[in-house]
Design a protein around this motif. Structure first.
Motif, PDB file in Angstrom:
ATOM      1  N   HIS A   1       0.904  -1.209  -0.075  1.00 39.85           N
ATOM      2  CA  HIS A   1      -0.027   0.053   0.023  1.00 39.85           C
ATOM      3  C   HIS A   1       1.126   1.174  -0.017  1.00 39.85           C
ATOM      4  O   HIS A   1       1.761   1.599   0.921  1.00 39.85           O
ATOM      5  N   LYS A   2       0.664   2.196  -1.045  1.00 37.19           N
ATOM      6  CA  LYS A   2       1.311   3.195  -1.032  1.00 37.19           C
ATOM      7  C   LYS A   2       0.222   4.437  -1.338  1.00 37.19           C
ATOM      8  O   LYS A   2      -0.708   4.469  -2.188  1.00 37.19           O
ATOM      9  N   ALA A   3       0.458   5.655  -0.668  1.00 36.80           N
ATOM     10  CA  ALA A   3      -0.531   6.654  -0.907  1.00 36.80           C
ATOM     11  C   ALA A   3       0.550   7.976  -0.965  1.00 36.80           C
ATOM     12  O   ALA A   3       1.296   8.136  -0.233  1.00 36.80           O
TER      13      ALA A   3
ATOM     14  N   SER B   1       4.046   1.980 -10.976  1.00 37.07           N
ATOM     15  CA  SER B   1       4.964   2.824 -10.109  1.00 37.07           C
ATOM     16  C   SER B   1       4.342   4.026  -9.859  1.00 37.07           C
ATOM     17  O   SER B   1       3.920   4.627 -10.828  1.00 37.07           O
ATOM     18  N   LEU B   2       3.935   3.958  -8.684  1.00 36.04           N
ATOM     19  CA  LEU B   2       3.035   5.339  -8.152  1.00 36.04           C
ATOM     20  C   LEU B   2       4.243   6.600  -7.608  1.00 36.04           C
ATOM     21  O   LEU B   2       4.849   6.145  -6.612  1.00 36.04           O
ATOM     22  N   THR B   3       4.175   7.355  -8.165  1.00 41.71           N
ATOM     23  CA  THR B   3       5.151   8.649  -7.745  1.00 41.71           C
ATOM     24  C   THR B   3       4.224   9.901  -7.739  1.00 41.71           C
ATOM     25  O   THR B   3       3.061   9.904  -8.326  1.00 41.71           O
ATOM     26  N   ARG B   4       4.604  10.932  -7.041  1.00 38.20           N
ATOM     27  CA  ARG B   4       4.075  12.139  -7.047  1.00 38.20           C
ATOM     28  C   ARG B   4       3.746  12.537  -8.629  1.00 38.20           C
ATOM     29  O   ARG B   4       2.697  13.089  -8.922  1.00 38.20           O
TER      30      ARG B   4
ATOM     31  N   ALA C   1      -3.863   6.353  -4.000  1.00 41.06           N
ATOM     32  CA  ALA C   1      -3.473   5.084  -3.289  1.00 41.06           C
ATOM     33  C   ALA C   1      -3.213   4.163  -4.430  1.00 41.06           C
ATOM     34  O   ALA C   1      -4.080   3.672  -5.365  1.00 41.06           O
ATOM     35  N   LEU C   2      -2.108   3.117  -4.175  1.00 39.30           N
ATOM     36  CA  LEU C   2      -2.080   1.990  -4.894  1.00 39.30           C
ATOM     37  C   LEU C   2      -2.071   0.890  -4.037  1.00 39.30           C
ATOM     38  O   LEU C   2      -1.194   0.830  -2.989  1.00 39.30           O
TER      39      LEU C   2
ATOM     40  N   VAL D   1      -4.911  -1.473 -12.366  1.00 38.75           N
ATOM     41  CA  VAL D   1      -3.397  -1.278 -12.782  1.00 38.75           C
ATOM     42  C   VAL D   1      -2.836  -2.405 -12.572  1.00 38.75           C
ATOM     43  O   VAL D   1      -3.008  -3.477 -11.746  1.00 38.75           O
ATOM     44  N   ARG D   2      -1.587  -2.525 -13.169  1.00 38.50           N
ATOM     45  CA  ARG D   2      -0.725  -3.731 -12.985  1.00 38.50           C
ATOM     46  C   ARG D   2       0.020  -3.825 -11.788  1.00 38.50           C
ATOM     47  O   ARG D   2       0.246  -2.517 -11.053  1.00 38.50           O
TER      48      ARG D   2
END
Length: 163
Positions: A94-96, A143-146, A109-110, A138-139
């Protein structure tokens, strides 16, 4: 049906093996040198949560016997290792990121669902009031970035193409 007590209910207090309240401490020969190590394993787990050096006894050959104080310290340390590992795993899944979009604070959030055969992931945009602005699949290696979150919001939250 067997009338034997469950393994978890049995306490063992031997010099090199303690089993008590869901934990096993086992003093083992250190394969790397002439010393000793202690392995802490939680009931139901195949691998120890913690393996560390163990003190030699007075004869400088045998290990010091386990005792309640050492056992309690080992349980506390092993529990902390497990807790940190769980926190690390949760952070990987989890990344937000908060961004600013059209004067609103938006959280993107991912969330990754780890599955050995079919992992998946979801990208979600949520306003500060809790309302969901967008949600797409999504896959899992997305890659979640700002910058990627900002581009997604600025484009109107389209379905992400990931060829």
């Amino acid at each position: 049906m067997s009338a034997e007590p469950e393994h978890e209910d049995v306490s063992i207090f031997e010099d090199r093996l303690w089993h008590h309240k869901g934990w096993e401490a086992r003093v083992i020969k250190n394969e790397d040198d002439d010393g000793w190590a202690v392995a802490m394993t939680q009931d139901g787990q195949a691998e120890p949560a913690l393996v560390g050096p163990w003190t030699m006894g007075r004869d400088k050959k045998s290990p010091k016997p386990l005792d309640m104080s050492a056992f309690n310290t080992l349980v506390k340390t092993a529990s902390e290792v497990i807790r940190r590992n769980e926190q690390h795993q949760a952070a990987l899944l989890h990344k937000a990121i908060e961004i600013e979009h059209r004067g609103l604070r938006v959280t993107v959030a991912l969330d990754i669902e780890p599955d050995e055969e079919n992992p998946s992931a979801t990208l979600t945009a949520t306003a500060t009031d809790g309302s969901q602005l967008a949600r797409i699949g999504v896959r899992p290696d997305h890659s979640l970035t700002r910058a990627s979150a900002q581009r997604w919001a600025d484009a109107g939250y389209p379905r992400v193409r990931e060829d």
